[in-house]
Design a protein around this motif. Sequence first.
Motif, mmCIF file in Angstrom:
data_model
loop_
_atom_site.group_PDB
_atom_site.id
_atom_site.type_symbol
_atom_site.label_atom_id
_atom_site.label_comp_id
_atom_site.label_asym_id
_atom_site.label_seq_id
_atom_site.Cartn_x
_atom_site.Cartn_y
_atom_site.Cartn_z
ATOM 1 N N ASP A 4 -5.716 -2.148 -5.580
ATOM 2 C CA ASP A 4 -5.082 -0.828 -5.470
ATOM 3 C C ASP A 4 -3.880 -0.768 -6.407
ATOM 4 O O ASP A 4 -2.918 -1.526 -6.252
ATOM 5 C CB ASP A 4 -4.634 -0.585 -4.028
ATOM 6 N N MET B 17 0.826 -1.203 0.000
ATOM 7 C CA MET B 17 0.000 0.000 0.000
ATOM 8 C C MET B 17 0.865 1.259 0.000
ATOM 9 O O MET B 17 0.589 2.217 -0.722
ATOM 10 C CB MET B 17 -0.924 -0.006 1.217
ATOM 11 N N ARG C 214 -12.867 -3.607 -2.343
ATOM 12 C CA ARG C 214 -11.890 -4.657 -2.020
ATOM 13 C C ARG C 214 -12.607 -5.948 -1.629
ATOM 14 O O ARG C 214 -12.196 -7.047 -2.016
ATOM 15 C CB ARG C 214 -10.966 -4.187 -0.901
ATOM 16 N N PRO D 34 -7.272 5.058 -4.275
ATOM 17 C CA PRO D 34 -7.340 3.664 -3.805
ATOM 18 C C PRO D 34 -8.788 3.185 -3.759
ATOM 19 O O PRO D 34 -9.708 3.992 -3.582
ATOM 20 C CB PRO D 34 -6.745 3.740 -2.390
ATOM 21 N N ARG E 116 1.761 6.890 -7.032
ATOM 22 C CA ARG E 116 0.533 7.395 -7.633
ATOM 23 C C ARG E 116 0.707 8.778 -8.263
ATOM 24 O O ARG E 116 0.210 9.027 -9.369
ATOM 25 C CB ARG E 116 -0.586 7.406 -6.590
#
Length: 362
Positions: free
Chosen positions: A299, A10, A312, A306, A17
């Motif tokens: 992600d 993550m 998810r 995200p 990003r």
Amino acid sequence: MSSASRKARMLQVASLRAAYEKELADGTAAFFAPRADLCPWCGSTRLSERLRTTDLLQHKPGVFVLDRCHDCGHVFQNPRLNERGLAFYYRDFYDGLGEERLGGLFGGRTATYHSRAKSVRPHLARAAEWLDVGTGHGHFCATAQAMLPAVTFDGLDHSEGAELAERAGRIRRGHRGAFPELAARMAGSYDVVSMFHYLEHSTDPRRELEAAHTVLRPGGLLVIDVPDPESRFARLLGRWWLPWLQPQHLHLAPAANLRRRLTETGFTVLAEEHTEAHDAVDLVAATWVALDALAPREDLPWLPTPPKAWRRAARTAVLLAGIPLLLAATTLDRTTARPLAGRLRLTNAYRLIATRGDDSLR
């Protein structure tokens, strides 16, 4: 994946990003060269669209078209990615974000690596130096070394994979860069050059074959595995056929085309193998790619934000529900498609083994 690994991923995604958002600010048009009107293999103008698809593995934005030549059967990406596009779509696939995942996948393909080494072994009568072009992380070389103890393996790759392979001890030496550009400094240095699922990634296959001719000693062997665009699975599975692998695969040449090109370059083809080069994963790979396309995205740094918790959860639910389909597809691949692949022309790849001629006799 452990909670620590998930957290590390993550953080890695979050750190990437902003750079991806900046690169995608103007869309994907800047990643493509102008559309070609001629077949890059034979020069024909008789082209038609063979496939239109998206990036089904990384899910980076963009639409990709494969054209087919009606005169020679060559299939190629049109318009083709330019250098900027290639850099964008390769980033975080084999290294970076994708390094751990792909390293584990390639490390588990021992049976495939044994098959490759077994095909070459009858043609090797002595100790040899072998250059594996497109070596990735060098897993083939490490596996083949046990079967061919008299062979010394070097590797070459565009990415840092060759350097990683050298540090891991899987190869003697890792070369990083473009093969045609490095070939002159390695002229006449090798007895074997292999290109296992490499040539289809090349912007100019002719230059790659000429580079192999340069680095091989007279009588040396060139071994090539490439996807077979004439496979019946390519028609039956459509865009879900894994060897299309868009946007990475730029050229898919029928076997007859590649044989002729090898002859023109100064090689003599010793063997053509289809069943031996087949990887019995077509149905399970197609099932997985379809499930992955149906499920909400994980992600990824090229997505603007995200995914929410519910997305998810939905992704997990879709993939879990698909497990029976994956198991059934795996069983069919192994028990039905594999034994019948050659007879029914379902093989997804072919292998050519050729020898370099002596220039003094030409």
